[in-house]
Design a protein around this motif. Structure first.
Motif, mmCIF file in Angstrom:
data_model
loop_
_atom_site.group_PDB
_atom_site.id
_atom_site.type_symbol
_atom_site.label_atom_id
_atom_site.label_comp_id
_atom_site.label_asym_id
_atom_site.label_seq_id
_atom_site.Cartn_x
_atom_site.Cartn_y
_atom_site.Cartn_z
ATOM 1 N N ILE A 39 -8.346 -25.694 4.920
ATOM 2 C CA ILE A 39 -6.961 -25.559 4.440
ATOM 3 C C ILE A 39 -6.836 -26.143 3.047
ATOM 4 O O ILE A 39 -6.171 -25.580 2.163
ATOM 5 N N ILE A 40 -7.493 -27.271 2.816
ATOM 6 C CA ILE A 40 -7.464 -27.884 1.483
ATOM 7 C C ILE A 40 -8.100 -26.951 0.459
ATOM 8 O O ILE A 40 -7.599 -26.791 -0.663
ATOM 9 N N SER A 41 -9.201 -26.289 0.827
ATOM 10 C CA SER A 41 -9.847 -25.345 -0.079
ATOM 11 C C SER A 41 -8.910 -24.195 -0.437
ATOM 12 O O SER A 41 -8.823 -23.778 -1.603
ATOM 13 N N GLU A 42 -8.193 -23.683 0.556
ATOM 14 C CA GLU A 42 -7.248 -22.594 0.306
ATOM 15 C C GLU A 42 -6.114 -23.043 -0.616
ATOM 16 O O GLU A 42 -5.722 -22.330 -1.551
ATOM 17 N N ILE A 43 -5.611 -24.243 -0.364
ATOM 18 C CA ILE A 43 -4.530 -24.771 -1.189
ATOM 19 C C ILE A 43 -5.007 -25.003 -2.629
ATOM 20 O O ILE A 43 -4.291 -24.681 -3.591
ATOM 21 N N ARG A 44 -6.203 -25.539 -2.790
ATOM 22 C CA ARG A 44 -6.751 -25.758 -4.140
ATOM 23 C C ARG A 44 -6.863 -24.430 -4.897
ATOM 24 O O ARG A 44 -6.581 -24.356 -6.109
ATOM 25 N N LYS A 45 -7.282 -23.392 -4.219
ATOM 26 C CA LYS A 45 -7.443 -22.082 -4.848
ATOM 27 C C LYS A 45 -6.104 -21.534 -5.329
ATOM 28 O O LYS A 45 -5.981 -21.044 -6.462
ATOM 29 N N ILE A 46 -5.091 -21.626 -4.480
ATOM 30 C CA ILE A 46 -3.761 -21.137 -4.844
ATOM 31 C C ILE A 46 -3.197 -21.939 -6.011
ATOM 32 O O ILE A 46 -2.600 -21.386 -6.940
ATOM 33 N N LEU A 47 -3.409 -23.264 -5.987
ATOM 34 C CA LEU A 47 -2.919 -24.114 -7.072
ATOM 35 C C LEU A 47 -3.605 -23.756 -8.388
ATOM 36 O O LEU A 47 -2.951 -23.673 -9.439
ATOM 37 N N ALA A 48 -4.910 -23.531 -8.355
ATOM 38 C CA ALA A 48 -5.643 -23.182 -9.571
ATOM 39 C C ALA A 48 -5.128 -21.866 -10.153
ATOM 40 O O ALA A 48 -4.972 -21.729 -11.378
ATOM 41 N N GLU A 49 -4.846 -20.899 -9.284
ATOM 42 C CA GLU A 49 -4.298 -19.617 -9.739
ATOM 43 C C GLU A 49 -2.933 -19.817 -10.384
ATOM 44 O O GLU A 49 -2.616 -19.210 -11.412
ATOM 45 N N HIS A 50 -2.120 -20.672 -9.785
ATOM 46 C CA HIS A 50 -0.793 -20.960 -10.328
ATOM 47 C C HIS A 50 -0.899 -21.618 -11.705
ATOM 48 O O HIS A 50 -0.245 -21.197 -12.664
ATOM 49 N N LEU A 51 -1.753 -22.626 -11.824
ATOM 50 C CA LEU A 51 -1.878 -23.361 -13.084
ATOM 51 C C LEU A 51 -2.429 -22.468 -14.199
ATOM 52 O O LEU A 51 -2.104 -22.668 -15.378
#
Length: 270
Positions: A246-258
């Motif tokens: 779940i943390i990996s998925e969240i990190r990926k979404i955050l990176a896309e947002h940034l």
């Protein structure tokens, strides 16, 4: 034009209410948008003499009682003017309690933290949508933000948003009318210009935490703190070790947002 100095803040809630009712009666024959931002329960607290001692929760409770009276007067006016069925009313707030002011600052109940912070007590707000004949009474636990209001209003008014820019909000009319899934599944919790936390579905990850007021020292969390808000809204039980995926998925979404952000001049430092 200055009409009163200093303002008698004991009368402000009542005067705001009288003004908004006047505007409703003036605009009732056509489409209108009214935004009422009550000054209270922000510090310092004041209430009308007739609401003094109304609540067992002291002056803060008295203030809430008067705001409740105000909302009642507004809804009553919409009904009397026979436009309630054509009017969407939304009641919400901008942040949680100001904890440094104790009982004068409010309470977030079981939620952790308060105003100025990125735990749920500082960010999560209840919201009421009222539209007789259109919205079915009920309790909805879906996510939403005030950024979603603009796209939703435009959808309801058959207005097409310009397509030359990105929008942070979603049309959540499907949630209001219970006609489809919620388009919002992610919320970014900003503090100043940094994302301190992010929620995806039931899970919320904290990358940084910092006291609401009085300290600029932030704590970096790597791995981030992780909470399942559906079962742990108080954010007491960190489950990061059990859910690296779940943390990996969240990190990926955050990176896309940034990656979509473009730095601009800080308007507060000009």
């Amino acid at each position: 034009k200055i009409v009163e100095r200093p303002a008698d803040q004991r009368t402000i809630t009542k005067r705001y209410t009288e003004e908004i009712i006047s505007k409703i009666r003036s605009y009732k024959k056509g489409p209108f948008f009214l935004y009422l931002a009550h000054s209270f329960p922000h510090i310092p607290l004041y209430r009308s003499p007739e609401f003094k001692g109304r609540s067992a929760a002291g002056i803060y409770g008295d203030v809430i009682e008067e705001i409740d009276w105000s909302v009642g007067r507004i809804l009553e006016t919409l009904k009397k003017e026979k436009i309630a069925e054509k009017t969407l009313v939304i009641f919400t707030s901008d942040n949680g309690p100001w904890l440094t002011y104790g009982t004068h600052g409010g309470s977030a109940g079981l939620l952790r933290g308060g105003k100025g912070g990125t735990f749920e007590g500082g960010m999560r707000e209840p919201t009421i949508f009222w539209w007789p004949g259109k919205i079915k009474p009920g309790v909805v636990m879906e996510m939403g933000t005030t950024m979603d209001l603009l796209p939703t209003f435009c959808k309801l008014a058959n207005i097409t948003l310009p397509d030359d820019r990105m929008y942070d909000g979603y049309d959540i009319s499907t949630v209001m009318f219970d006609t489809g899934p919620n388009p919002r599944d992610v919320v970014f919790y900003y503090r100043d210009t940094d994302v301190f936390a992010m929620r995806k579905g039931a899970y919320k990850a904290h990358f940084f935490t910092q006291p609401e007021y009085g300290s600029s020292n932030r704590t970096v969390h790597d791995p981030p703190l992780l909470y399942n808000l559906n079962v742990d809204p108080s954010e007491k039980h960190d489950i990061a070790e059990k859910h690296p995926e779940i943390i990996s998925e969240i990190r990926k979404i955050l990176a896309e947002h940034l990656s979509t952000l473009i730095p601009v001049e800080n308007q507060l430092e000009k």
